[in-house]
Motif scaffolding. Sequence first.
Motif, PDB file in Angstrom:
ATOM      1  N   GLU A  99       0.832  -1.132  -0.046  1.00  0.00           N
ATOM      2  CA  GLU A  99      -0.054  -0.062  -0.285  1.00  0.00           C
ATOM      3  C   GLU A  99       0.860   1.230   0.041  1.00  0.00           C
ATOM      4  O   GLU A  99       0.625   2.367  -0.585  1.00  0.00           O
ATOM      5  CB  GLU A  99      -0.996   0.030   1.426  1.00  0.00           C
ATOM      6  N   ASP A 103       0.517   4.168  -2.803  1.00  0.00           N
ATOM      7  CA  ASP A 103       0.546   5.607  -2.676  1.00  0.00           C
ATOM      8  C   ASP A 103       1.414   6.351  -3.291  1.00  0.00           C
ATOM      9  O   ASP A 103       1.407   7.423  -3.757  1.00  0.00           O
ATOM     10  CB  ASP A 103       0.445   5.849  -1.307  1.00  0.00           C
ATOM     11  N   ARG A 106       1.221   6.348  -7.122  1.00  0.00           N
ATOM     12  CA  ARG A 106       0.073   7.323  -7.419  1.00  0.00           C
ATOM     13  C   ARG A 106       0.338   8.804  -7.462  1.00  0.00           C
ATOM     14  O   ARG A 106       0.104   9.497  -8.442  1.00  0.00           O
ATOM     15  CB  ARG A 106      -0.907   7.140  -6.677  1.00  0.00           C
ATOM     16  N   ALA A 113      -0.745   6.072 -12.038  1.00  0.00           N
ATOM     17  CA  ALA A 113      -1.958   5.990 -11.178  1.00  0.00           C
ATOM     18  C   ALA A 113      -3.251   5.502 -11.561  1.00  0.00           C
ATOM     19  O   ALA A 113      -4.069   4.747 -11.076  1.00  0.00           O
ATOM     20  CB  ALA A 113      -2.290   7.422 -10.481  1.00  0.00           C
ATOM     21  N   THR A 114      -3.735   6.150 -12.990  1.00  0.00           N
ATOM     22  CA  THR A 114      -4.763   5.400 -13.742  1.00  0.00           C
ATOM     23  C   THR A 114      -4.694   3.811 -13.617  1.00  0.00           C
ATOM     24  O   THR A 114      -5.822   3.098 -13.501  1.00  0.00           O
ATOM     25  CB  THR A 114      -4.936   5.961 -14.945  1.00  0.00           C
ATOM     26  N   ASP A 117      -5.301   2.015 -10.246  1.00  0.00           N
ATOM     27  CA  ASP A 117      -6.447   2.064  -9.789  1.00  0.00           C
ATOM     28  C   ASP A 117      -7.678   1.341 -10.531  1.00  0.00           C
ATOM     29  O   ASP A 117      -8.712   0.714 -10.204  1.00  0.00           O
ATOM     30  CB  ASP A 117      -7.288   3.695  -9.925  1.00  0.00           C
ATOM     31  N   SER A 118      -7.370   0.462 -11.903  1.00  0.00           N
ATOM     32  CA  SER A 118      -7.983  -0.294 -12.682  1.00  0.00           C
ATOM     33  C   SER A 118      -7.640  -1.560 -12.529  1.00  0.00           C
ATOM     34  O   SER A 118      -8.206  -2.401 -13.093  1.00  0.00           O
ATOM     35  CB  SER A 118      -7.885   0.308 -14.115  1.00  0.00           C
ATOM     36  N   TYR A 288       3.042  -3.700 -12.760  1.00  0.00           N
ATOM     37  CA  TYR A 288       1.707  -3.264 -13.607  1.00  0.00           C
ATOM     38  C   TYR A 288       2.078  -3.106 -15.054  1.00  0.00           C
ATOM     39  O   TYR A 288       1.025  -3.072 -15.853  1.00  0.00           O
ATOM     40  CB  TYR A 288       1.149  -1.776 -13.006  1.00  0.00           C
TER      41      TYR A 288
END
Length: 307
Positions: A99, A103, A106, A113-114, A117-118, A288
């Motif tokens: 986490e 953070d 992001r 960040a996008t 969040d997906s 990611y």
Amino acid sequence: MVKRAQTQSQTEIQPPSPPESTEMATVNVSKKSPNFSKIPFRARKVRKLSSKSPIGEVSVSVLDSSKSVAISISETPPLKLSTVLPKTLKPLTSKPEIELALDYLRSSDPLLATLIDSHPAPEFKSDSLPFQSLSRSIIYQQLASKAANSIYARFVTLCGGESLVHPDSVSSLSAQKLRQVGVSGRKASYLHDLAEKFSNGCLSDSSILAMDDESLLTMLTMVKGIGAWTVHMFMIFSLHRPDVLPVGDLGVRKGVQRLYGLKELPRPLEMEKLCEKWKPYRTVGAWYMWRLMDPPKPKAEEISSTS
């Protein structure tokens, strides 16, 4: 001709106060001139040190020989980061650590960040010791997952179980026995070289866990068949190191290309520059990139309609 008296003054400046505070220190300067009247001094221009100075700005003004010297010391408050990082980064083995990484990423990269969040948060799980993980990495090289799983399972059985995959047991296996379970002759030589370096003390499970990333890359690439890509995968998925950027991985390179809309695949040096903002959590950024390049999963209704 009237000679000006030579004067000496000593001024002691107190240490600056903590950030975001300004202190005024006033020191009286006395001048002895018994035979002459007071000689006025011209006001000096304020002198300021560069703002790059660690104490901020210092201004000194002398108005008159009979008056005080005013010294003002002010500190520029430090920049405040959106996320405060710990002094020592821990492996990505717990939810709080992940986490914290999310953070930070992001706040440092809006495009990432996008993507964060997906998708679900990453998980890094591995209970294997370093020697076992490295042996597995060698066997899995350049093989499809299904074939690699099958060969590795037979290799583990040959050793007597996964807990018995250690340097002595691997050294005792001949190249012929390893070929019988699907391990190529070349990979057999890689496994034997790895076992030898553990047996002679060049490497050990404990030393690997204690090494920093740079030392680990240097030491492990001394083993036959282990290159930078294998070490990066080992550091990410076995040791869960937080700041690993596998610049040679095709999936990560393609992800960076798509994320930033590049015309061509970025080269290693370009990858380093583009992903600089992800430090010290480039492992999570790379994870990611793999998610970005994953093929989209068909929806439930699409599966039922094709069955």
